[in-house]
Structure formats: C-alpha cells, structure tokens
Design a protein around this motif. Sequence first.
Motif, short mmCIF file in Angstrom:
data_model
loop_
_atom_site.label_atom_id
_atom_site.label_comp_id
_atom_site.label_asym_id
_atom_site.label_seq_id
_atom_site.Cartn_x
_atom_site.Cartn_y
_atom_site.Cartn_z
N ARG A 60 59.01 23.47 23.86
CA ARG A 60 59.98 22.69 24.64
C ARG A 60 60.42 23.47 25.88
NH1 ARG A 60 64.33 19.66 20.68
NH2 ARG A 60 62.77 18.72 19.35
N LEU A 61 60.68 24.75 25.70
CA LEU A 61 61.10 25.59 26.81
C LEU A 61 60.02 25.65 27.88
CD1 LEU A 61 63.23 27.56 27.94
CD2 LEU A 61 62.04 29.38 26.71
N VAL A 62 58.77 25.80 27.47
CA VAL A 62 57.66 25.86 28.43
C VAL A 62 57.54 24.55 29.19
CG1 VAL A 62 55.14 25.99 28.61
CG2 VAL A 62 56.38 27.63 27.20
N TYR A 63 57.54 23.43 28.47
CA TYR A 63 57.38 22.13 29.13
C TYR A 63 58.55 21.82 30.08
CZ TYR A 63 53.47 21.12 26.02
OH TYR A 63 52.27 21.15 25.36
N ILE A 64 59.75 22.13 29.65
CA ILE A 64 60.91 21.87 30.52
C ILE A 64 60.89 22.80 31.72
CG2 ILE A 64 63.43 22.04 30.63
CD1 ILE A 64 63.48 20.96 27.76
N GLY A 65 60.50 24.07 31.52
CA GLY A 65 60.39 25.00 32.65
C GLY A 65 59.37 24.55 33.66
N VAL A 66 58.22 24.09 33.19
CA VAL A 66 57.19 23.60 34.10
C VAL A 66 57.69 22.36 34.83
CG1 VAL A 66 54.90 22.50 34.17
CG2 VAL A 66 55.25 24.60 32.88
N ILE A 81 65.61 23.50 53.09
CA ILE A 81 66.77 24.37 52.99
C ILE A 81 66.80 24.98 51.58
CG2 ILE A 81 69.30 24.45 53.08
CD1 ILE A 81 69.14 21.97 54.89
N ASP A 82 67.18 26.25 51.50
CA ASP A 82 67.24 26.92 50.19
C ASP A 82 68.44 26.38 49.43
OD1 ASP A 82 66.68 28.58 48.13
OD2 ASP A 82 67.68 30.33 49.00
N MET A 83 68.20 25.33 48.68
CA MET A 83 69.29 24.63 48.01
C MET A 83 69.31 24.91 46.51
SD MET A 83 69.86 20.65 48.51
CE MET A 83 70.80 19.70 47.39
N TYR A 84 68.19 25.21 45.98
CA TYR A 84 68.07 25.36 44.53
C TYR A 84 68.05 26.84 44.18
CZ TYR A 84 67.01 23.11 40.12
OH TYR A 84 67.07 22.62 38.85
N THR A 85 69.14 27.38 43.68
CA THR A 85 69.22 28.80 43.36
C THR A 85 68.83 29.04 41.91
OG1 THR A 85 71.52 28.62 42.71
CG2 THR A 85 71.08 29.13 45.02
N ILE A 86 68.77 30.29 41.56
CA ILE A 86 68.39 30.68 40.20
C ILE A 86 69.42 30.16 39.18
CG2 ILE A 86 68.04 32.66 38.66
CD1 ILE A 86 65.77 32.29 40.58
N GLN A 87 70.70 30.23 39.51
CA GLN A 87 71.74 29.76 38.59
C GLN A 87 71.57 28.28 38.29
OE1 GLN A 87 72.70 31.44 41.41
NE2 GLN A 87 73.56 33.35 40.68
N LEU A 88 71.28 27.50 39.31
CA LEU A 88 71.09 26.06 39.11
C LEU A 88 69.84 25.79 38.29
CD1 LEU A 88 72.06 24.66 42.62
CD2 LEU A 88 73.46 24.81 40.57
N PHE A 89 68.80 26.57 38.53
CA PHE A 89 67.56 26.43 37.78
C PHE A 89 67.79 26.72 36.30
CE2 PHE A 89 63.42 28.26 36.43
CZ PHE A 89 62.64 27.13 36.61
N ALA A 91 70.72 26.70 34.71
CA ALA A 91 71.65 25.71 34.17
C ALA A 91 70.93 24.41 33.85
CB ALA A 91 72.78 25.46 35.16
N SER A 92 70.00 24.03 34.70
CA SER A 92 69.29 22.76 34.45
C SER A 92 68.34 22.89 33.26
CB SER A 92 68.54 22.31 35.70
OG SER A 92 67.63 23.29 36.10
N ILE A 93 67.65 24.01 33.13
CA ILE A 93 66.74 24.19 32.00
C ILE A 93 67.53 24.29 30.69
CG2 ILE A 93 65.15 25.82 30.90
CD1 ILE A 93 63.96 26.36 33.60
N SER A 94 68.57 25.10 30.66
CA SER A 94 69.34 25.25 29.42
C SER A 94 70.07 23.95 29.07
CB SER A 94 70.33 26.41 29.53
OG SER A 94 71.22 26.17 30.59
N GLY A 95 70.57 23.24 30.04
CA GLY A 95 71.23 21.96 29.76
C GLY A 95 70.26 20.93 29.21
#
Length: 174
Positions: A60-66, A81-89, A91-95
Amino acid sequence: MTIEIIIFIASILFGILLYWRESKSNKIYKFFNKLFYSKELQMKDDSKKGFLYQQSFLMRLVYIGVLFLIGVLVLRLIIPIDMYTIQLFIASISGTLIGTYLANFVFKSSEVMDEKGDSLFDAVKDTVDKGKDFIKDLETKDTKAVQEAKKEIKEEPKTPKKSARQRLKDKGHL
C-alpha cells in the motif's frame, strides 16, 4: 502549518474514497496484472485484490507513494512554481494510508455487525444481566459485612493481657 493539516485531512478522505472505490471494482489492478504477468502468474478472475484493497502495508505504501510521485510530476509540469514541499508530500501519503486503514476498519466492522448482529445483541444483553447480578451480590455482601461489624462492636472489648515484660517484673525477675 494549516495547509498541511488541510492536506492531511483531505488525503484521509481521499484514502477512504480510493479504498471504497477499489473494494467495489478492481479493473485497473487486473489490467496491470494482465499486462505485467504471464498467463500462469496472473490473478484469478474472482480475486478482489487491488492496489489498496486486501494489500499488505508495504505494498500500500509503495502504490500510494508512486501515485503521489506521479501527481507531483504532473503538478510540476502544469504549475512550474515550487508548491509541493516534502511536508505536504509526507502528509498526503500518511493521510491516505490512514484513510485506507480507517475505511478497512469500517468495512470489517460493518461485515461483523451484519454477520453477528443478533448474537452481538444477545452478548450485550447477557453482559448487562451479569453486571446487574454482580451489583446485587455486592449489595448483599456489604450488608453482611456491616452486620458482622455491628456484632463485633456489641461484644465487650477484652482486657488486654499483660506483656511479657510486665509479667517478668511482677515475678521480680527484672
């Protein structure tokens, strides 16, 4: 900080939606399965396994990460524009992962309720009855203990015996 919380909550809802959609139909997973595997290794037609549905945590983690990496690449191509930071990435995967497990919990609990709804009601009723019996037992034990305490109070207190030291003094040995 607030955009991260908003994305986290939205990704939980997105994970629930993905899990629910995949529990209804897994056509995309079957398509990729037929594309990548030979006829002998392909999944059976009656299998409900999907990218998220009935998968282990790591897959699940692999598929969601991809999925989110592809989303970030598309977003970077559309909006440079650099809009998507590591924290948002993260947060979106863990959520999304939390959302899939939350949906799994809801589906499993609804299945259990459907299967064992009557027996569950009987078990709760038996538990309530046992609780009432236990409370009644406690009330009767309390009255017995109170009555025994009253009997002990009514009895005359015994005169205390002399200590060994006092007896030796009386005999003149000390």
